[in-house]
Design a protein around this motif. Structure first.
Motif, PDB file in Angstrom:
ATOM      1  N   ALA A 260       0.746  -1.171  -0.017  1.00  0.00           N
ATOM      2  CA  ALA A 260      -0.055   0.052   0.057  1.00  0.00           C
ATOM      3  C   ALA A 260       0.860   1.332   0.170  1.00  0.00           C
ATOM      4  CB  ALA A 260      -1.070  -0.149   1.250  1.00  0.00           C
ATOM      5  N   ALA A 261       2.048   1.254   0.613  1.00  0.00           N
ATOM      6  CA  ALA A 261       3.047   2.606   0.769  1.00  0.00           C
ATOM      7  C   ALA A 261       3.460   2.479  -0.748  1.00  0.00           C
ATOM      8  CB  ALA A 261       4.016   2.121   1.934  1.00  0.00           C
ATOM      9  N   PHE A 262       3.687   1.530  -1.634  1.00  0.00           N
ATOM     10  CA  PHE A 262       4.270   1.705  -2.769  1.00  0.00           C
ATOM     11  C   PHE A 262       3.073   2.356  -3.681  1.00  0.00           C
ATOM     12  CE2 PHE A 262       7.140  -2.448  -2.804  1.00  0.00           C
ATOM     13  CZ  PHE A 262       8.380  -1.529  -2.336  1.00  0.00           C
ATOM     14  N   GLU A 263       2.129   2.135  -3.292  1.00  0.00           N
ATOM     15  CA  GLU A 263       0.749   2.849  -4.320  1.00  0.00           C
ATOM     16  C   GLU A 263       0.698   4.415  -3.761  1.00  0.00           C
ATOM     17  OE1 GLU A 263      -1.145   1.511  -6.672  1.00  0.00           O
ATOM     18  OE2 GLU A 263       0.043  -0.160  -6.388  1.00  0.00           O
ATOM     19  N   LYS A 264       1.057   4.708  -2.803  1.00  0.00           N
ATOM     20  CA  LYS A 264       0.902   5.932  -2.201  1.00  0.00           C
ATOM     21  C   LYS A 264       1.979   6.700  -2.962  1.00  0.00           C
ATOM     22  CE  LYS A 264      -1.403   5.112   2.099  1.00  0.00           C
ATOM     23  NZ  LYS A 264      -1.252   4.983   3.586  1.00  0.00           N
ATOM     24  N   MET A 265       3.076   6.260  -3.136  1.00  0.00           N
ATOM     25  CA  MET A 265       4.510   6.672  -3.537  1.00  0.00           C
ATOM     26  C   MET A 265       3.842   7.601  -5.030  1.00  0.00           C
ATOM     27  SD  MET A 265       7.591   4.577  -3.392  1.00  0.00           S
ATOM     28  CE  MET A 265       8.442   4.266  -1.759  1.00  0.00           C
ATOM     29  N   HIS A 266       2.874   7.127  -5.766  1.00  0.00           N
ATOM     30  CA  HIS A 266       2.548   7.522  -7.172  1.00  0.00           C
ATOM     31  C   HIS A 266       2.033   8.846  -6.985  1.00  0.00           C
ATOM     32  CE1 HIS A 266       4.014   3.856  -8.940  1.00  0.00           C
ATOM     33  NE2 HIS A 266       3.037   3.261  -8.330  1.00  0.00           N
ATOM     34  N   THR A 267       1.121   9.214  -5.624  1.00  0.00           N
ATOM     35  CA  THR A 267       0.354  10.208  -5.624  1.00  0.00           C
ATOM     36  C   THR A 267       1.409  11.580  -5.351  1.00  0.00           C
ATOM     37  OG1 THR A 267       0.423  10.258  -3.202  1.00  0.00           O
ATOM     38  CG2 THR A 267      -1.587   9.053  -4.507  1.00  0.00           C
ATOM     39  N   GLY A 268       2.623  11.447  -4.942  1.00  0.00           N
ATOM     40  CA  GLY A 268       3.376  12.282  -4.674  1.00  0.00           C
ATOM     41  C   GLY A 268       3.425  13.147  -3.088  1.00  0.00           C
ATOM     42  N   ASN A 269       2.211  12.477  -2.622  1.00  0.00           N
ATOM     43  CA  ASN A 269       2.093  13.462  -1.296  1.00  0.00           C
ATOM     44  C   ASN A 269       2.977  12.834   0.152  1.00  0.00           C
ATOM     45  OD1 ASN A 269       0.031  15.058  -2.565  1.00  0.00           O
ATOM     46  ND2 ASN A 269      -1.500  13.183  -2.354  1.00  0.00           N
ATOM     47  N   VAL A 270       3.803  11.656  -0.232  1.00  0.00           N
ATOM     48  CA  VAL A 270       4.296  11.012   0.928  1.00  0.00           C
ATOM     49  C   VAL A 270       5.743  11.299   0.356  1.00  0.00           C
ATOM     50  CG1 VAL A 270       4.580   8.793   1.868  1.00  0.00           C
ATOM     51  CG2 VAL A 270       2.557   9.213   1.120  1.00  0.00           C
ATOM     52  N   LEU A 271       6.219  12.093   1.887  1.00  0.00           N
ATOM     53  CA  LEU A 271       7.705  12.151   1.837  1.00  0.00           C
ATOM     54  C   LEU A 271       8.273  10.503   2.121  1.00  0.00           C
ATOM     55  CD1 LEU A 271       8.808  15.301   3.508  1.00  0.00           C
ATOM     56  CD2 LEU A 271       9.266  14.630   1.247  1.00  0.00           C
ATOM     57  N   ARG A 272       7.987  10.125   3.269  1.00  0.00           N
ATOM     58  CA  ARG A 272       8.291   8.546   3.574  1.00  0.00           C
ATOM     59  C   ARG A 272       7.412   8.079   4.691  1.00  0.00           C
ATOM     60  NH1 ARG A 272      11.366   8.235  -0.023  1.00  0.00           N
ATOM     61  NH2 ARG A 272      13.792   7.703   0.301  1.00  0.00           N
ATOM     62  N   SER A 273       6.878   6.699   4.043  1.00  0.00           N
ATOM     63  CA  SER A 273       6.124   5.784   4.837  1.00  0.00           C
ATOM     64  C   SER A 273       7.260   5.081   5.576  1.00  0.00           C
ATOM     65  CB  SER A 273       5.225   4.814   4.099  1.00  0.00           C
ATOM     66  OG  SER A 273       4.423   5.672   3.270  1.00  0.00           O
ATOM     67  N   VAL A 274       7.162   4.914   6.797  1.00  0.00           N
ATOM     68  CA  VAL A 274       8.207   4.229   7.826  1.00  0.00           C
ATOM     69  C   VAL A 274       7.504   3.108   8.406  1.00  0.00           C
ATOM     70  CG1 VAL A 274       9.755   4.246   9.725  1.00  0.00           C
ATOM     71  CG2 VAL A 274       9.369   6.455   8.172  1.00  0.00           C
TER      72      VAL A 274
END
Length: 362
Positions: free
Chosen positions: A344-358
């Motif tokens: 799910a964190a990989f999917e969020k990368m495509h939005t550009g709104n996440v600096l880092r999921s940890v």
């Protein structure tokens, strides 16, 4: 002894990740077994999943990690059991020509653990960047462990293990930003935003962030940007020159890795200024520049690999800046997730709104 732990594995190009039982051996000579506390979800991990690094599947993903040393092998002096450490992928050899000339940050023979981690059926895993830290435990070369203060939030300081260090180092190490310099950063994802933070930490007084996303630009203000330019609406070269007295910036950091943005960086720097390429291009990309312009502008065109960092030198220094309130590493932590949430964190990368999921593991 083999340790049975959970880890995040990808079996083939483009396949979803899965959480599986992996076998981690006790450390041998020069190795360390590390209990992972946190691990950032980096674009490099996504690149491994998508086949952008190599095809040595299956991969054990994760590399931006903080942990506690659980055991060490023979002849290990760098760390001891119980040490809080940040993992790195530059365990210097001390013997190559770069190390011998006193530049271990350019070591040509960095090393990883010799023993292999496996799946339960014996299939050998390829750990991402020689680390593989989306797991409850991992095995690394002892030189991949850098001791840091236990007072620091592991989720924040673990990000120094890759992307944040790449950006900060591009400014401070490769670019050599000095007090009073003007700096422009083209591309304001995680690495570019870290370059902004590094420029502020180094004492730059004019820090110009360039991107095509207004939200990303607004975010850079929190890390030290004094000016922002949306390059969809403005010519970034002209705008950077206007903000620097018509001269161009002393240091321009390209954090996209594309020919068109590199060309912008080249023309946006002052005479005798420095261009730093920290964005990662694809193998097919090429750039063409008039050789006379390269000659006539002087200065330097540099690339920055891992921010030209030396973990044993840079990690403790930057963690201390964090503890002193000079470096906002907490601001890079967008969300804290579990080991089952990596896909799910990989999917969020495509939005550009996440600096880092940890990922918080223990």
């Amino acid at each position: 002894m083999m340790h049975r732990v959970r880890g995040v594995v990808v079996h083939g190009k483009g396949e979803p990740v899965s959480v599986e039982t992996i076998l981690v051996p006790d450390p041998g000579p020069g190795e360390a077994l590390v209990d992972i506390l946190t691990c950032g979800v980096c674009h490099t991990d996504l690149a491994y999943q998508q086949g952008g690094i190599n095809d040595e599947y299956p991969f054990l993903l994760g590399h931006e990690a903080t942990g506690v040393v659980a055991a060490v092998g023979d002849d290990v002096t760098e760390v001891a059991v119980g040490d809080r450490v940040i993992l790195n992928w530059r365990a210097v050899c001390g013997q190559c020509r770069a190390c011998r000339r006193g530049e271990p940050q350019y070591c040509f023979d960095t090393h990883n653990a010799t023993q292999k981690m496996t799946l339960e059926d014996g299939t050998v895993l390829s750990p991402a960047l020689g680390i593989g830290a989306f797991a409850e435990k991992t095995l690394v070369a002892a030189g991949q462990c850098t001791r840091v203060s236990e007072a620091a939030d592991p989720a924040a300081v673990g990000l120094l293990g890759c992307g944040v260090m790449a950006g900060i180092g591009a400014a401070m190490n490769t670019g050599g930003v000095q007090h009073g310099d003007s700096v422009a950063v083209i591309g304001c994802g995680g690495v570019g935003t870290a370059a902004v933070a590094g420029a502020r930490l180094a004492g730059a007084t004019t820090i110009i962030a360039v991107d095509i996303d207004d939200d990303k630009l607004a975010r850079t203000r929190n890390f030290g940007a004094t000016h922002t330019i949306n390059s969809r609406n403005q010519d970034p070269v002209a705008a950077i020159r206007e903000l620097t007295g018509g001269n161009g910036a002393d240091v321009v950091i390209e954090a996209v890795g594309r020919p068109e943005t590199y060309e912008q960086a080249f023309y946006a720097r002052d005479l005798a200024g420095v261009v730093v390429l920290v964005g990662v291009p694809t193998p097919d990309m090429k750039i063409e520049l008039p050789l006379l312009e390269v000659f006539g502008r002087g200065g330097a065109l540099k690339s920055s690999w891992y921010g030209d960092c030396l973990p044993s030198r840079d990690f403790p220094m930057l963690v201390q800046h964090y503890l002193n309130g000079n470096l906002d590493l907490d601001g890079f932590v967008t969300e804290r997730i579990g080991i089952d949430d990596v896909e799910a964190a990989f999917e969020k990368m495509h939005t550009g709104n996440v600096l880092r999921s940890v990922v918080e593991i223990s």
